[in-house]
Design an enzyme around this catalytic site. Structure first.
Site, mmCIF file in Angstrom:
data_model
loop_
_atom_site.group_PDB
_atom_site.id
_atom_site.type_symbol
_atom_site.label_atom_id
_atom_site.label_comp_id
_atom_site.label_asym_id
_atom_site.label_seq_id
_atom_site.Cartn_x
_atom_site.Cartn_y
_atom_site.Cartn_z
ATOM 1 N N CYS A 334 0.826 -1.199 0.000
ATOM 2 C CA CYS A 334 0.000 0.000 0.000
ATOM 3 C C CYS A 334 0.868 1.261 0.000
ATOM 4 O O CYS A 334 1.523 1.551 -1.001
ATOM 5 C CB CYS A 334 -0.978 -0.031 1.167
ATOM 6 S SG CYS A 334 -2.323 1.169 1.005
ATOM 7 N N HIS A 440 -3.685 -5.147 1.269
ATOM 8 C CA HIS A 440 -3.347 -5.575 2.624
ATOM 9 C C HIS A 440 -3.838 -7.005 2.825
ATOM 10 O O HIS A 440 -4.787 -7.440 2.180
ATOM 11 C CB HIS A 440 -4.039 -4.682 3.655
ATOM 12 C CG HIS A 440 -3.535 -3.285 3.701
ATOM 13 N ND1 HIS A 440 -2.361 -2.940 4.320
ATOM 14 C CD2 HIS A 440 -4.062 -2.132 3.210
ATOM 15 C CE1 HIS A 440 -2.181 -1.623 4.222
ATOM 16 N NE2 HIS A 440 -3.194 -1.115 3.554
#
Length: 485
Positions: A334, A440
């Site tokens: 991310c 994630h």
């Protein structure tokens, strides 16, 4: 139905509220009761994506309430954590109300938000109470923070509204536990003291018989019994709710160093690495802590440009570049993926402009829209250090501002980032040792863990049962049931 409410308060942050609330959720669920967790306001950059329910949008909630819902055998939803504050700087947080970012609330002073959000909090709590047998409520910080009592919307005001039976937990390993308990009790308004049903001593090491006569004396002073002394438990398996783990390293073998910048987010997704045989998990803040690492991981960040500046100030950028130049494995997740690129471009004042680390020929452009969603995705052909991921399907989630794409000029010159997942979710460099992914949850996915390590780790369900067994053993007989009678 109108649920009985059990609330976990703490003498300090880190006293053990989150894990105790999680244990209570599973304990009551195992009694055949319909259970839901609740925390009015959570301040954390550890967040999870939840889906829409009848009358409520999906969005973000604190990770602790997400896990508590799973422990309660309930579907996680935004009502369980109606207000989430995600710190971006020391004096500013992004405000998420009922799962959605609120720019208007984010711009208000801290104390100015309380009355604006209280009706929403009450509505969410009352709806959960109407649909469940038990609601397990978690407080925040300490209820005795007298500078915040006038604007409190997460501790005593919630306890009063729900007429909750409250447990007050303290970390006895820090020392001063009885003073913390007594001081907290003494600072509470007299009417609120009546809500306290028991004191809990957490993280005790030694012979519990040596505590006497302190619990008895404390009860004489306050009228509140000490209902549990919980031994120190290092490996319960539940992800930490806030902050980096206190101990620097876990395990032995291959070293996975996770760079712990100030605004690290979703660090709870690395919990499974603590349980993989042959893996040493290290939180790294200095170049020396990267020197012998096998893998370097750049995790998510709530303020990517700020954490990138911090990383450079520590000299970590040079250490990461040297590791990559030697062929060492680097993973960015991310915000970490965004850092690995050439540049961060921000024309809307979302995160800030910055030069990236230059390990992937990518550019990230920030825009006002925030991507918050679950994703099922599959790795394509992955090379080099990450080749074991080829063809592996995984479930994860996205929480980020910004869109990332190839650097057009570099691509025209023949320097390409190799896409290894559809929809712009993951890339690697030509050498195959640097991988960036937007999703994630990699290390929480059993297929990914098996591909990378040939390992299986305890399921979350077994962790929740272990927590319930633990409190069943160490609470005084009948106490847990009496809280809802």
């Amino acid at each position: 139905m109108t649920a009985r409410c059990v609330m976990v308060l703490g003498t300090t942050s880190g006293a053990g509220k989150s894990w105790l609330a999680t244990a209570l959720c599973r304990w009551y669920a195992r009694q055949g009761l319909k259970v839901a967790p609740f925390k009015a306001q959570n301040m954390s950059n550890n967040a999870r994506v939840v889906g829409a329910t009848a009358g409520n949008q999906g969005g973000e909630i604190g990770s602790a309430q997400y896990f508590q819902a799973l422990a309660a055998r309930a579907m996680p939803e935004v009502r369980m954590n109606p207000l989430l504050l995600k710190p971006e700087r020391d004096t500013h947080s992004q405000v998420v109300l009922m799962g959605q970012v609120s720019e208007a609330l984010s711009a208000l002073p801290w104390r100015g938000r309380s009355e604006r959000v209280w009706p929403t909090i009450v509505q969410a709590l009352d709806a959960l109470r109407a649909e469940n047998d038990v609601v397990v409520i978690e407080g925040a910080g300490s209820p005795a923070e007298i500078n915040l009592m006038a604007s409190d919307i997460v501790n005593l005001r919630v306890a009063r509204h729900a007429n909750a039976r409250c447990l007050l937990v303290t970390d006895i390993d820090r020392g001063g536990a009885f003073a913390h308990l007594y001081g907290t009790w003494a600072l509470l308004p007299e009417a609120d003291r009546a809500l306290l049903s028991g004191f809990v001593l957490n993280k005790f090491r030694g012979d519990a018989l040596l505590l006497s006569p302190a619990p008895e004396q404390l009860q004489e002073l306050t009228g509140v019994p000490t209902v549990a002394t919980l031994p120190m438990w290092w490996s319960h398996g539940l992800p930490e709710e806030d902050g980096v783990f206190d101990t620097a390293e876990f395990g032995a073998g291959k070293t996975v160093a996770v760079v712990a910048y100030p605004r690290i987010s979703n660090l709870d997704e690395f919990q499974p690495l603590k349980n993989v045989p042959g893996i040493r998990l290290r939180w790294a803040r200095t170049p020396s802590q990267l020197a012998d690492a096998d893998w370097i991981v750049l995790p998510g960040s709530k303020h990517t440009s700020g954490d990138l500046a911090w990383l450079r100030a520590q000299g970590l950028d040079r250490a990461i570049a040297a590791h990559a130049a030697r062929g060492g494995a680097v993973l960015g997740i991310c915000g970490g993926l965004q850092m690995l690129g050439e540049a961060l471009i921000d024309t809307h004042g979302i995160d800030g402009n910055a030069a990236g680390l230059g390990l992937l020929p990518l550019v990230t452009v920030f825009d006002p829209d925030k991507t918050v969603r679950h994703r099922d995705a599959c790795f394509g052909a992955v090379g080099g250090a990450w080749a074991a991921l080829s063809g592996v399907a995984m479930h994860g989630y996205e929480i980020h501002h910004g869109r990332t794409a190839e650097h057009s000029a570099m691509a025209a010159a023949g320097d390409h980032a190799l896409p290894v997942m559809n929809d712009g979710l993951a890339w690697q460099n030509g050498a195959g040792n640097v991988l960036g992914i937007y999703l994630h949850g990699m290390f929480e996915d059993p297929a990914v863990l098996h591909a990378l390590f040939g390992a299986t780790v305890p399921t979350l369900d077994s962790v929740f049962d272990g927590l319930a067994d633990y409190i069943d053993t160490h609470f005084d007989a009948g106490v847990l049931r009496s809280l809802i009678d």
